[in-house]
Scaffold this motif. Sequence first.
Motif, PDB file in Angstrom:
ATOM      1  N   UNK A  16       0.837  -1.206   0.000  1.00 41.96           N
ATOM      2  CA  UNK A  16       0.000   0.000   0.000  1.00 41.96           C
ATOM      3  C   UNK A  16       0.871   1.255   0.000  1.00 41.96           C
ATOM      4  N   UNK A  17       1.990   1.224   0.690  1.00 41.75           N
ATOM      5  CA  UNK A  17       2.901   2.377   0.693  1.00 41.75           C
ATOM      6  C   UNK A  17       3.463   2.671  -0.703  1.00 41.75           C
ATOM      7  N   UNK A  25      -5.654   1.329  -5.883  1.00 46.30           N
ATOM      8  CA  UNK A  25      -5.557  -0.112  -6.118  1.00 46.30           C
ATOM      9  C   UNK A  25      -6.730  -0.767  -5.401  1.00 46.30           C
ATOM     10  N   UNK A  26      -7.150  -1.907  -5.899  1.00 44.06           N
ATOM     11  CA  UNK A  26      -8.235  -2.642  -5.238  1.00 44.06           C
ATOM     12  C   UNK A  26      -7.666  -3.504  -4.114  1.00 44.06           C
ATOM     13  N   UNK A  27      -8.545  -3.891  -3.215  1.00 44.28           N
ATOM     14  CA  UNK A  27      -8.139  -4.791  -2.133  1.00 44.28           C
ATOM     15  C   UNK A  27      -7.546  -6.072  -2.708  1.00 44.28           C
ATOM     16  N   UNK A  60      -6.068   5.037  -0.533  1.00 41.74           N
ATOM     17  CA  UNK A  60      -5.837   4.705  -1.936  1.00 41.74           C
ATOM     18  C   UNK A  60      -6.280   3.285  -2.275  1.00 41.74           C
ATOM     19  N   UNK A  61      -6.825   2.569  -1.314  1.00 41.28           N
ATOM     20  CA  UNK A  61      -7.299   1.200  -1.534  1.00 41.28           C
ATOM     21  C   UNK A  61      -8.819   1.241  -1.577  1.00 41.28           C
ATOM     22  N   UNK A 104      -3.550   1.943 -10.373  1.00 40.70           N
ATOM     23  CA  UNK A 104      -2.103   1.800 -10.238  1.00 40.70           C
ATOM     24  C   UNK A 104      -1.659   0.511 -10.906  1.00 40.70           C
ATOM     25  N   UNK A 105      -0.635   0.627 -11.724  1.00 41.16           N
ATOM     26  CA  UNK A 105      -0.016  -0.538 -12.349  1.00 41.16           C
ATOM     27  C   UNK A 105       1.402  -0.648 -11.851  1.00 41.16           C
TER      28      UNK A 105
END
Length: 106
Positions: A16-17, A25-27, A60-61, A104-105
């Motif tokens: 996550x950082x 981003x998804x869980x 962001x998640x 995010x990729x």
Amino acid sequence: MPRPSLTTYQRIYAIVRKIPRGRVASYGQVARLAGLPGRARQVGYAMYALPQGSNVPWHRVINAQGGVSRRRVPGAELTQRMLLPREGITLSARGRISFEQHGWQL
């Protein structure tokens, strides 16, 4: 000397950082990148367990549908909805975020 293994939550937080400002981003994506495929719910538990003032950008998640998931902590959903636009992440009228635009990729 062998390096000690990271705990599950530490692995999740490390991923996550890495999510850059202005991206989400998804869980499930976080779970896969942390080596925990199929354990998206575990990511949710890890986000819930974060201490107040943590430097992990939990906001962001989001869920797989591009939405903000309900939280147990009162006001956390509103906080997330306020933090995301500050990073340039737009939410649709239905409260959804486009993974195509903001995903995010790694």
